[in-house]
Design a protein around this motif. Sequence first.
Motif, PDB file in Angstrom:
ATOM      1  N   MET A   1      27.265  50.981  -3.435  1.00  0.00           N
ATOM      2  CA  MET A   1      27.471  51.000  -1.733  1.00  0.00           C
ATOM      3  C   MET A   1      28.933  50.120  -1.274  1.00  0.00           C
ATOM      4  O   MET A   1      29.515  50.195  -0.173  1.00  0.00           O
ATOM      5  CB  MET A   1      25.953  50.387  -2.012  1.00  0.00           C
TER       6      MET A   1
ATOM      7  N   HIS B   1      31.700  51.718   1.153  1.00  0.00           N
ATOM      8  CA  HIS B   1      31.785  50.317   2.460  1.00  0.00           C
ATOM      9  C   HIS B   1      33.546  50.513   2.124  1.00  0.00           C
ATOM     10  O   HIS B   1      34.464  50.402   3.428  1.00  0.00           O
ATOM     11  CB  HIS B   1      31.410  49.427   2.390  1.00  0.00           C
TER      12      HIS B   1
ATOM     13  N   ALA C   1      22.342  49.893   2.447  1.00  0.00           N
ATOM     14  CA  ALA C   1      23.798  50.475   3.213  1.00  0.00           C
ATOM     15  C   ALA C   1      24.058  49.633   4.158  1.00  0.00           C
ATOM     16  O   ALA C   1      24.851  49.090   5.176  1.00  0.00           O
ATOM     17  CB  ALA C   1      23.481  51.421   4.354  1.00  0.00           C
TER      18      ALA C   1
ATOM     19  N   LEU D   1      27.140  49.566   6.495  1.00  0.00           N
ATOM     20  CA  LEU D   1      27.201  51.027   7.100  1.00  0.00           C
ATOM     21  C   LEU D   1      25.961  51.261   7.701  1.00  0.00           C
ATOM     22  O   LEU D   1      25.385  50.799   7.619  1.00  0.00           O
ATOM     23  CB  LEU D   1      27.125  51.476   6.085  1.00  0.00           C
TER      24      LEU D   1
END
Length: 200
Positions: A125, A129, A165, A170
């Motif tokens: 993750m 990003h 996330a 995110l």
Amino acid sequence: MPGVQGYYALAAEALAERYESVSFETVHQDFLPLLPAAPARVADIGAGTGRDAAALAARGYDVLAVEPVPELRRVARRLHPTPAIRWLADSLPALPGLAGETGFDAILLSAVWMHLAEEDRPPAMRRLHDLLAPGGRLFLSLRHGPPPTNRRMYDIPTHETVTLAEQHALRSIRLRDNGTDHLGRGDIHWTGLAFEKGHL
């Protein structure tokens, strides 16, 4: 249990017939309104047989298709012989082949996240990003249902993925249970998630 890449290598031709029988627009109908305006840089990570990469290229996007299995890349190039797609052999969580690359306006992970073990998800993750441009969007589908016995796969809870996330700046902008499986598997359903990049 066979390795994930070994399974997809052996089953590449059969999987192509299945995957290509359903259109990009059908599978990703919830994501279509959220795609950036073309032309934009889009990465399809775990691109498989190239169905989604080809559809994105046809819509005018600058597409990078990332697929670690050479047999799938070979099938994809045969089925979708377009110069608008750049192919790369690479995989999450590290994506070393993309070292130094940033600024993607969108990243698609269709039926990919389910293959990542728990310890691989946070670095994956973070990597996603870092690859996105400010305001870039991540589109991710989660498979729910009993994992198959012939390859590594996990039924990852939706809330876990959303929380992870958000921990990586995110922001969730779409969460949709897409209901039944497009390939007709009655014990499988999918969740479509869309996120937008902020600042860590």
